[in-house]
Write a protein that holds these residues in place. Sequence first.
Motif, PDB file in Angstrom:
ATOM      1  N   GLU A 144      72.967 -31.201  25.341  1.00  0.00           N
ATOM      2  CA  GLU A 144      72.459 -31.855  27.423  1.00  0.00           C
ATOM      3  C   GLU A 144      71.065 -31.203  27.298  1.00  0.00           C
ATOM      4  O   GLU A 144      70.533 -31.627  28.192  1.00  0.00           O
ATOM      5  CB  GLU A 144      73.556 -31.662  27.697  1.00  0.00           C
ATOM      6  N   LYS A 145      70.868 -30.561  27.706  1.00  0.00           N
ATOM      7  CA  LYS A 145      70.262 -29.625  28.105  1.00  0.00           C
ATOM      8  C   LYS A 145      68.336 -29.700  27.378  1.00  0.00           C
ATOM      9  O   LYS A 145      67.227 -29.568  27.824  1.00  0.00           O
ATOM     10  CB  LYS A 145      70.011 -27.584  27.882  1.00  0.00           C
ATOM     11  N   HIS A 146      68.553 -30.439  25.905  1.00  0.00           N
ATOM     12  CA  HIS A 146      67.350 -31.038  25.368  1.00  0.00           C
ATOM     13  C   HIS A 146      66.747 -32.390  26.363  1.00  0.00           C
ATOM     14  O   HIS A 146      65.700 -32.458  26.271  1.00  0.00           O
ATOM     15  CB  HIS A 146      67.256 -30.772  24.396  1.00  0.00           C
ATOM     16  N   LYS A 147      67.932 -33.317  26.710  1.00  0.00           N
ATOM     17  CA  LYS A 147      67.442 -34.703  27.032  1.00  0.00           C
ATOM     18  C   LYS A 147      66.373 -34.475  28.653  1.00  0.00           C
ATOM     19  O   LYS A 147      65.465 -35.213  28.222  1.00  0.00           O
ATOM     20  CB  LYS A 147      69.109 -34.961  28.011  1.00  0.00           C
ATOM     21  N   TRP A 149      64.045 -32.961  28.569  1.00  0.00           N
ATOM     22  CA  TRP A 149      62.343 -32.424  27.897  1.00  0.00           C
ATOM     23  C   TRP A 149      62.128 -34.036  26.820  1.00  0.00           C
ATOM     24  O   TRP A 149      60.970 -34.616  27.191  1.00  0.00           O
ATOM     25  CB  TRP A 149      62.263 -31.541  26.431  1.00  0.00           C
ATOM     26  N   VAL A 150      63.131 -34.861  26.889  1.00  0.00           N
ATOM     27  CA  VAL A 150      63.231 -35.415  26.387  1.00  0.00           C
ATOM     28  C   VAL A 150      62.482 -36.600  27.111  1.00  0.00           C
ATOM     29  O   VAL A 150      61.379 -37.805  27.032  1.00  0.00           O
ATOM     30  CB  VAL A 150      64.069 -36.904  25.001  1.00  0.00           C
ATOM     31  N   ASP A 151      62.368 -37.075  28.496  1.00  0.00           N
ATOM     32  CA  ASP A 151      62.814 -37.475  29.338  1.00  0.00           C
ATOM     33  C   ASP A 151      61.298 -37.614  29.849  1.00  0.00           C
ATOM     34  O   ASP A 151      60.548 -38.280  29.813  1.00  0.00           O
ATOM     35  CB  ASP A 151      62.994 -37.650  30.478  1.00  0.00           C
ATOM     36  N   ALA A 152      60.615 -36.505  29.946  1.00  0.00           N
ATOM     37  CA  ALA A 152      59.688 -35.883  29.915  1.00  0.00           C
ATOM     38  C   ALA A 152      57.981 -36.297  29.111  1.00  0.00           C
ATOM     39  O   ALA A 152      57.030 -36.815  29.254  1.00  0.00           O
ATOM     40  CB  ALA A 152      59.441 -33.964  30.195  1.00  0.00           C
ATOM     41  N   LEU A 156      55.204 -38.817  29.993  1.00  0.00           N
ATOM     42  CA  LEU A 156      53.887 -38.187  29.443  1.00  0.00           C
ATOM     43  C   LEU A 156      53.007 -39.296  28.206  1.00  0.00           C
ATOM     44  O   LEU A 156      51.758 -38.426  28.223  1.00  0.00           O
ATOM     45  CB  LEU A 156      53.905 -36.793  29.132  1.00  0.00           C
ATOM     46  N   GLY A 157      53.458 -40.098  27.887  1.00  0.00           N
ATOM     47  CA  GLY A 157      53.250 -40.911  26.925  1.00  0.00           C
ATOM     48  C   GLY A 157      53.624 -39.888  25.232  1.00  0.00           C
ATOM     49  O   GLY A 157      52.541 -40.038  24.722  1.00  0.00           O
ATOM     50  N   CYS A 158      53.824 -39.210  24.764  1.00  0.00           N
ATOM     51  CA  CYS A 158      53.654 -38.233  24.111  1.00  0.00           C
ATOM     52  C   CYS A 158      54.747 -38.363  22.511  1.00  0.00           C
ATOM     53  O   CYS A 158      55.610 -40.200  23.573  1.00  0.00           O
ATOM     54  CB  CYS A 158      55.010 -36.598  24.034  1.00  0.00           C
ATOM     55  N   HIS A 159      54.320 -38.319  21.768  1.00  0.00           N
ATOM     56  CA  HIS A 159      55.094 -39.090  20.899  1.00  0.00           C
ATOM     57  C   HIS A 159      57.207 -38.847  20.401  1.00  0.00           C
ATOM     58  O   HIS A 159      57.316 -38.353  19.691  1.00  0.00           O
ATOM     59  CB  HIS A 159      54.654 -39.577  19.348  1.00  0.00           C
ATOM     60  N   THR A 191      66.740 -43.801  22.009  1.00  0.00           N
ATOM     61  CA  THR A 191      66.532 -44.792  23.889  1.00  0.00           C
ATOM     62  C   THR A 191      65.271 -44.844  24.133  1.00  0.00           C
ATOM     63  O   THR A 191      64.776 -45.175  25.092  1.00  0.00           O
ATOM     64  CB  THR A 191      68.187 -44.127  24.417  1.00  0.00           C
ATOM     65  N   LYS A 192      64.251 -43.610  23.586  1.00  0.00           N
ATOM     66  CA  LYS A 192      62.757 -43.915  24.510  1.00  0.00           C
ATOM     67  C   LYS A 192      62.341 -43.681  24.091  1.00  0.00           C
ATOM     68  O   LYS A 192      61.065 -43.544  24.823  1.00  0.00           O
ATOM     69  CB  LYS A 192      63.319 -42.320  25.757  1.00  0.00           C
ATOM     70  N   ASN A 193      61.968 -43.490  22.810  1.00  0.00           N
ATOM     71  CA  ASN A 193      60.936 -44.025  21.795  1.00  0.00           C
ATOM     72  C   ASN A 193      60.295 -42.728  21.291  1.00  0.00           C
ATOM     73  O   ASN A 193      59.284 -42.638  21.286  1.00  0.00           O
ATOM     74  CB  ASN A 193      60.089 -44.978  22.508  1.00  0.00           C
ATOM     75  N   ILE A 194      61.208 -41.861  21.516  1.00  0.00           N
ATOM     76  CA  ILE A 194      60.149 -40.670  21.023  1.00  0.00           C
ATOM     77  C   ILE A 194      61.465 -39.774  20.123  1.00  0.00           C
ATOM     78  O   ILE A 194      62.006 -39.697  19.781  1.00  0.00           O
ATOM     79  CB  ILE A 194      61.459 -39.174  22.674  1.00  0.00           C
ATOM     80  N   ASN A 195      60.861 -39.179  19.328  1.00  0.00           N
ATOM     81  CA  ASN A 195      60.358 -38.258  18.016  1.00  0.00           C
ATOM     82  C   ASN A 195      61.476 -37.180  18.313  1.00  0.00           C
ATOM     83  O   ASN A 195      60.894 -36.538  19.584  1.00  0.00           O
ATOM     84  CB  ASN A 195      59.604 -37.952  17.568  1.00  0.00           C
ATOM     85  N   VAL A 196      62.200 -36.518  17.346  1.00  0.00           N
ATOM     86  CA  VAL A 196      62.299 -34.900  17.323  1.00  0.00           C
ATOM     87  C   VAL A 196      62.182 -34.149  16.208  1.00  0.00           C
ATOM     88  O   VAL A 196      62.389 -34.999  15.060  1.00  0.00           O
ATOM     89  CB  VAL A 196      64.401 -35.353  18.020  1.00  0.00           C
ATOM     90  N   ILE A 197      61.692 -33.353  16.644  1.00  0.00           N
ATOM     91  CA  ILE A 197      60.777 -32.923  15.030  1.00  0.00           C
ATOM     92  C   ILE A 197      60.859 -31.867  15.167  1.00  0.00           C
ATOM     93  O   ILE A 197      61.288 -30.731  16.227  1.00  0.00           O
ATOM     94  CB  ILE A 197      59.007 -32.818  14.719  1.00  0.00           C
TER      95      ILE A 197
END
Length: 331
Positions: A144-147, A149-152, A156-159, A191-197
């Motif tokens: 939940e705390k990481h979410k 930063w996914v939104d952030a 910003l347009g990060c991948h 759901t935000k089109n973001i990768n978790v690496i």
Amino acid sequence: MQKTIITGLILISFLGSCKKNTSKNSETQQEESTVETVQEETTPFFKLSLAQWSLHRMINSGEIDPMDFAQKAKELGFEGIEYVNHLYKKELEKDPDPKKAMQMLLESLKAKSEEHNIQNLIIMVDGEGDLAVTDEDERNIAVEKHKKWVDAAQFLGCHSIRVNLFGTNDSKQWVKASVDGLGKLSDYAATKNINVIVENHGYLSSNAALLTEVMQKVNKPNCGTLPDFGNFCLEREGGARWQAKCIKEYPKYQGVEEMMPYAKAVSAKSYDFNEEGNETTIDYKKMLEIIKKSGYTGFIGVEYEGERLNEIEGITSTRDLLINASKQLTK
């Protein structure tokens, strides 16, 4: 008769001119082809980004404002940037409302990146809880705390966001907990089109064989790795997570090669350089051969972590080494 002779002379002259022009065009085409070939041979197969951690000492001392990161990266010749979340702690404390403070920060960072024509690529996330802790409730809190930063990253347009997999040093439990924590966070990030690496960042996360097992079990297209050239310490003196001397290390070239099939970014770690400009502990040419062989053509992030050179010198030395090493590669 005279008319016929004149017509013939004009025709000969015209044909001669055509032949001359054709020859000239052919020479021009050959020159252009040569230029293109030289460019192909000298242009790296990757693009260069700057990891903000390379500037952490200057930022923490107040010598550089973290809000000027995009400008500094542009001045140093980079196309993309990789943020470190905790370097903006002071900015996030400027408003008592955390959501408002975050929005103010993100709007400013986005404006700065657009002003300097820099691509926002990754947010390196630390200090938001352990995603591989064995206690499920604690693990869910970390997710939940990481979410935010996914939104952030999306704003910003990060991948991607880069996360850590700390929590337990029992390999079987670590794999199980990592798959659960990463899987849950990756589902939200999708759901935000973001990768978790995941970066090899110490202890079991630096065991590339185990990390690839986690990737296979998570099995999500937006979950991947961030191979780092130097972070392969499996154990430090006294069980410390950071700072202490490394007493057990995973083979770095093997590790990068094992992680590359899942890589969505690459980090070129550096510590020091010899007189020839080569890194003293890492064979950059060998690393680039592994990366190129994998088919990766994205950004490689410069992350200088040495002590002898100042941070700007370390960054430029790493940048130049990547470019020069790429020229030594065979096709």
